[in-house]
Design a protein around this motif. Structure first.
Motif, PDB file in Angstrom:
ATOM      1  N   CYS A   7      37.986  -7.461 -13.824  1.00 58.71           N
ATOM      2  CA  CYS A   7      37.301  -7.135 -15.074  1.00 58.71           C
ATOM      3  C   CYS A   7      35.808  -6.948 -14.806  1.00 58.71           C
ATOM      4  N   ARG A   8      35.157  -6.137 -15.636  1.00 53.85           N
ATOM      5  CA  ARG A   8      33.732  -5.888 -15.487  1.00 53.85           C
ATOM      6  C   ARG A   8      32.937  -6.879 -16.338  1.00 53.85           C
ATOM      7  N   ASN A  11      31.475  -5.991 -19.898  1.00 58.43           N
ATOM      8  CA  ASN A  11      32.378  -5.711 -21.018  1.00 58.43           C
ATOM      9  C   ASN A  11      32.720  -6.946 -21.842  1.00 58.43           C
ATOM     10  N   ARG A  17      34.810 -15.122 -21.376  1.00 58.67           N
ATOM     11  CA  ARG A  17      35.617 -14.625 -20.263  1.00 58.67           C
ATOM     12  C   ARG A  17      36.767 -15.573 -19.960  1.00 58.67           C
ATOM     13  N   LEU A  26      42.491 -13.399 -14.062  1.00 58.22           N
ATOM     14  CA  LEU A  26      41.403 -12.468 -14.338  1.00 58.22           C
ATOM     15  C   LEU A  26      40.206 -12.803 -13.452  1.00 58.22           C
ATOM     16  N   HIS A  28      36.318 -11.691 -12.789  1.00 56.11           N
ATOM     17  CA  HIS A  28      35.199 -10.975 -13.405  1.00 56.11           C
ATOM     18  C   HIS A  28      34.131 -10.708 -12.350  1.00 56.11           C
ATOM     19  N   HIS A  42      31.997  -1.362  -9.275  1.00 55.28           N
ATOM     20  CA  HIS A  42      32.930  -2.439  -9.587  1.00 55.28           C
ATOM     21  C   HIS A  42      34.139  -2.400  -8.656  1.00 55.28           C
ATOM     22  N   SER A  46      35.488  -5.178  -5.998  1.00 57.15           N
ATOM     23  CA  SER A  46      36.878  -5.635  -6.128  1.00 57.15           C
ATOM     24  C   SER A  46      37.611  -5.517  -4.799  1.00 57.15           C
TER      25      SER A  46
END
Length: 298
Positions: A7-8, A11, A17, A26, A28, A42, A46
């Motif tokens: 996830c960014r 956002n 989160r 998840l 981040h 991103h 990742s």
């Protein structure tokens, strides 16, 4: 099997989160929050996370724009899947330089990925014709929509002074290729007491958003971004949904609108026509007057 979703950071508000959702972990990570650099930076972080932590055997990327990074995974023996939704290099939102890199990215995708998943027959044909040498890697996998029962949030209707069945709806990013300007131009020509509700925004092209909002028609309501039950409540209670996009894959929002039993009108591009089948209406490609006639018909 364990699933990790990257996830960014920008956002999601930091204290909101989640570490897990529906059994998926998840992670981040930050990115450079600009139109051209957000996704690639991103994805780079990742990939580094995956390589240094050896967390994944299969990696699923959404969009060919990430594929310039795939050589980093070449020696890792990890399987790479890429989902594409058409010719990204034809989208008007990109500069000439960005379109050039997207063409290169498409080649890197078919060269280094194990499977290319097209979300529509149109996207499948585009990639197979352009990259015939790798056509065995390219497959079309259709998908549907999640139309689970929800507890409707009636407050969101009150917030925007909406009544069930008394408004037309569009949902999406406010970018030129989504064709929102066609919808507004057509709606302004229609003599009706209905509202036009536009859900979405675009922080990277404020000038286009300003032009859309700079109309004198008080029937048009811009809500900004809305998610979750609020969004689904607005979708379920619209009279009908309009998808005026010039470039599209298989639109998840369009499928969801159809899943909730809403009548739909779409721009007459092959992707949209294939998506609706016999369950919707289309207007001549980019034709404002024909869209006006379709709105009046419903």
């Amino acid at each position: 099997n364990n699933i990790i979703v990257f996830c960014r950071n920008h956002n999601i508000i930091k204290d909101q989160r989640l570490k897990e959702y529906n059994g998926a972990t998840l992670v981040h990570l930050p990115s450079i929050d600009t139109k051209n650099l957000d996704t690639i930076t991103h994805s780079f972080l990742s990939i580094l996370y995956i390589l240094f932590n050896n967390t994944s055997d299969i990696i699923h990327f959404h969009g060919a724009g990430n594929s310039l990074l795939f050589p980093l995974l070449f020696l890792s023996k990890k399987k790479v899947i890429v989902t594409v939704d058409g010719a990204d290099w034809e989208r008007k939102k990109w500069s000439r330089i960005a379109r050039f890199f997207l063409k290169i990215s498409a080649f890197f995708a078919v060269r280094f990925a194990d499977i290319i998943v097209a979300d529509s027959p149109v996207a499948e044909n585009i990639y197979k014709k352009r990259f015939r040498r790798y056509k065995e890697k390219i497959v079309y996998i259709p998908y549907g929509a999640n139309v689970e029962k929800i507890e409707e949030d009636k407050e969101v209707l009150k917030e925007f002074n909406l009544r069930k069945g008394n408004y037309i709806l569009f949902v999406g990013r406010l970018i030129p290729e989504k064709g929102v300007h066609y919808l507004i131009d057509a709606f302004e020509k229609v003599n009706t007491n209905l509202n036009l509700v536009i859900v979405g925004d675009n922080k990277y092209n404020r000038e286009y958003v300003r032009k859309l909002k700079n109309r004198n028609d008080k029937r048009i309501i811009f809500t900004g971004n809305i998610f979750g039950n609020k969004f689904k409540t607005i979708l379920k209670n619209c009279l009908f949904y309009v998808q005026p996009s010039e470039v599209e894959g298989t639109s998840p929002i369009l499928l969801t609108a159809m899943g909730y039993g809403r009548c739909v009108i779409v721009n007459g591009i092959p992707e949209n026509i294939l998506t609706i089948g016999k369950a919707g209406i289309y207007f001549k490609k980019n034709d404002v007057d024909d869209l006006k006639n379709r709105i009046e018909l419903l």
